[in-house]
Scaffold this motif. Structure first.
Motif, PDB file in Angstrom:
ATOM      1  N   ILE A 161      15.244 -52.323   4.413  1.00  0.00           N
ATOM      2  CA  ILE A 161      15.881 -52.126   3.101  1.00  0.00           C
ATOM      3  C   ILE A 161      17.169 -51.323   3.273  1.00  0.00           C
ATOM      4  CG2 ILE A 161      15.612 -51.007   0.849  1.00  0.00           C
ATOM      5  CD1 ILE A 161      12.587 -51.659   1.097  1.00  0.00           C
ATOM      6  N   ARG A 162      17.064 -50.297   4.095  1.00  0.00           N
ATOM      7  CA  ARG A 162      18.232 -49.435   4.301  1.00  0.00           C
ATOM      8  C   ARG A 162      19.383 -50.235   4.908  1.00  0.00           C
ATOM      9  NH1 ARG A 162      20.831 -46.625   8.112  1.00  0.00           N
ATOM     10  NH2 ARG A 162      21.761 -44.622   7.499  1.00  0.00           N
ATOM     11  N   SER A 163      19.062 -51.060   5.921  1.00  0.00           N
ATOM     12  CA  SER A 163      20.135 -51.817   6.584  1.00  0.00           C
ATOM     13  C   SER A 163      20.721 -52.875   5.660  1.00  0.00           C
ATOM     14  CB  SER A 163      19.640 -52.425   7.888  1.00  0.00           C
ATOM     15  OG  SER A 163      18.489 -53.181   7.649  1.00  0.00           O
ATOM     16  N   LEU A 164      19.893 -53.363   4.692  1.00  0.00           N
ATOM     17  CA  LEU A 164      20.398 -54.337   3.709  1.00  0.00           C
ATOM     18  C   LEU A 164      21.492 -53.727   2.846  1.00  0.00           C
ATOM     19  CD1 LEU A 164      17.473 -56.421   2.177  1.00  0.00           C
ATOM     20  CD2 LEU A 164      19.525 -57.253   3.312  1.00  0.00           C
ATOM     21  N   PHE A 165      21.232 -52.470   2.424  1.00  0.00           N
ATOM     22  CA  PHE A 165      22.176 -51.830   1.487  1.00  0.00           C
ATOM     23  C   PHE A 165      23.293 -51.089   2.193  1.00  0.00           C
ATOM     24  CE2 PHE A 165      18.457 -52.431  -1.213  1.00  0.00           C
ATOM     25  CZ  PHE A 165      19.066 -53.016  -2.310  1.00  0.00           C
ATOM     26  N   LEU A 166      22.974 -50.445   3.283  1.00  0.00           N
ATOM     27  CA  LEU A 166      23.964 -49.571   3.919  1.00  0.00           C
ATOM     28  C   LEU A 166      24.525 -50.164   5.226  1.00  0.00           C
ATOM     29  CD1 LEU A 166      22.072 -46.211   3.410  1.00  0.00           C
ATOM     30  CD2 LEU A 166      23.991 -47.058   2.065  1.00  0.00           C
ATOM     31  N   GLY A 167      23.984 -51.300   5.627  1.00  0.00           N
ATOM     32  CA  GLY A 167      24.469 -51.889   6.874  1.00  0.00           C
ATOM     33  C   GLY A 167      23.780 -51.246   8.088  1.00  0.00           C
TER      34      GLY A 167
END
Lengths: 169, 338
Positions: A161-167
């Motif tokens: 989820i984090r990588s989806l939003f923050l890259g």
């Protein structure tokens, strides 16, 4: 649970559920049993969980401070404190104290890292009789295993989820 | 005698209950009925390396004890019938290796003791001279099979019961005067009222007990007040209260002469919450306290119901509710046949 309260509710056949069940059938049996069963003493359990859990954590903090005073680096000190707590909990499990603590402290003694240690050592002692491989080795993660698996799984989901939003990175 | 009628209650004429032997663990010794046991253990490992071995040894001692108490030789026993709570009923089967009698292994969870009495009564009535019925359980072996490892620190639910440690053995003999007699038995049906909570066994088993009691009273036309004592195996305090309520709705008054073996076994301060449970429960109380009172004449007739919850950890994890069974035997202090 205090003895007096118990006697009041049980043993003399006078305890009645709140609702009047004129008929007890297979349909309403669960409701009847629910009303008839004694409740967990939530406030008391929460108090002990708070106290014991808090004391374990405060003791952990004390260890960190002590290690820093003894000249250990701050990051290393917290790892050392965790390791000390784990070792202590294992010893207390081995001498049969930790389960007595857990009987009244509940989550207060299961949630801190000491609880994890207890969950590993208890099955290890118990299943030692089936040998080192099929007993101890196979059953050691009986209780702690699901915690580890779910922990890893949730961390992967959170990371995604984090990588989806923050890259990534 | 008519052998077949479509009733669940069966009658016996020749079955005498000649001896009962009890072997109990340390916690039971400190309980209410501590003084009624024939042999009690100081250490629940019984000098063995594992609890399973200890349980096996308890069975061996109890079987030998019952044989000695009845002034018999091991060779006099035609059949040993019994069960315990462990997977594949290993304790009683392994213990039976030591004896030369035929062996029938049974499992009806905590109702095993009464089940063994019923089957023992069939054999004694028609075929055998001496039959030994045995049933028992061990807290530490049952706990790790059904629940958690012993040293794990967990909060126990207030509706839990404590698996009793002990073994009770009884010898049934054809025609023996001056002994209690098993005069009838009702074989129970499996009942499931949808209870899911594995801690709350009393609630799961009470409907089965109700069904068996109602069946017995309907078949025989007797009333609860015809008996000096009515005992259930291990419903516990909550299950006992539930059964009283259920029987009241059926029109039977259970308030006066009804006890539960599990609820009688321990003091409140021993923190067993709802009392004892396990295959040992009814066997310990029946062979000890109840048998002594029957023999002395304090209790003239007794209804004993053994209740069992027939789930396994696998079925519980798969989200199934708990089916239960209850078997009944009627024991009377024998009078000489006229």
């Amino acid at each position: 649970m205090p003895e007096k309260k118990y006697k009041k509710r049980y043993g003399d056949g006078t305890m009645k559920p709140k609702t009047e069940f004129s008929e007890i059938t297979i349909e309403n049996y669960k409701d009847y049993v629910f009303e008839k069963s004694p409740r967990s003493a939530h406030w008391k359990n929460m108090f002990w969980a708070f106290l014991v859990g808090g004391l374990i954590c405060a003791f952990g903090q004390l260890l960190i401070e002590l290690y820093i005073i003894w000249g250990v680096k701050a990051e290393l000190a917290s790892s050392l404190a965790s390791a000390t707590l784990i070792a202590l909990a294992a010893i207390f499990t081995g001498i049969g104290v930790y389960d007595k603590l857990g009987r009244f402290a509940g989550a207060g003694s299961t949630v801190p890292i000491t609880g994890f240690s207890n969950a590993m050592v208890a099955p290890a002692i118990e299943f030692r009789s089936e040998g080192l491989i099929y007993g101890l080795g196979a059953k050691m993660f009986l209780i702690a295993g699901p915690v580890v698996v779910n922990g890893v799984l949730v961390s992967v989901v959170v990371a995604l989820i984090r990588s989806l939003f923050l890259g990534v990175g | 005698m008519q052998f077949y009628d479509k009733k669940q209650t069966l009658h016996f004429k020749n079955v005498s209950f000649v001896s009962g032997f009890t072997l109990a663990g340390p916690k039971e010794k400190q309980g209410k009925l501590g003084s009624t046991f024939d042999l009690t253990l100081e250490d629940d490992k019984f000098g063995e390396k594992t609890f399973e071995k200890a349980e096996r040894k308890m069975f061996e001692y109890a079987v030998s004890g019952a044989i000695a108490k009845a002034n018999l030789q091991p060779n006099d026993i035609d059949t040993i019938i019994g069960g315990d709570l462990l997977n594949q009923i290993v304790s009683v089967s392994f213990a039976a290796k030591k004896f030369k009698s035929s062996f029938l292994g049974l499992y009806n969870a905590c109702g095993t003791y009464v089940e063994s009495l019923i089957i023992g009564s069939f054999l004694t009535e028609f075929f055998s001279k001496n039959v030994l019925c045995v049933s028992g359980s061990h807290f530490s072996t049952a706990e790790r099979q059904y629940r958690y490892p012993l040293e794990l620190g967990v909060l126990r639910s207030p509706v839990t019961q404590w698996t009793a440690t002990g073994v009770g053995a009884s010898i049934l003999q054809r025609h023996s005067d001056g002994c209690p007699k098993i005069v009838s038995a009702t074989v129970g049906r499996v009942m499931d009222y949808g209870i899911m909570d594995v801690n709350n066994m009393g609630a799961a088993m009470a409907p089965a007990a109700k069904d068996t009691f109602t069946q017995y009273f309907t078949d025989t036309g007797k009333k609860p007040s015809d008996f000096d004592m009515i005992a259930t195996g291990d419903l516990g305090k909550l299950g006992k209260e539930i059964l009283i309520d259920l029987m009241e709705r059926e029109g039977y008054d259970f308030n006066n002469n009804y006890i539960d073996c599990g609820a009688e076994l321990f003091y409140e301060k021993q923190k067993t919450y709802m009392g004892g449970s396990g295959a040992a429960c009814s066997a310990l109380v029946t062979n000890g306290w109840l048998y002594n009172n029957l023999k002395k004449g304090n209790i003239k007739n007794l209804l004993l119901v053994g209740t069992g919850a027939l789930m396994s950890p696998t079925t519980s994890f798969q989200g199934e509710s708990i089916p239960a069974i209850a078997h009944l035997v009627e024991i009377e202090m024998g009078q000489k046949e006229s």
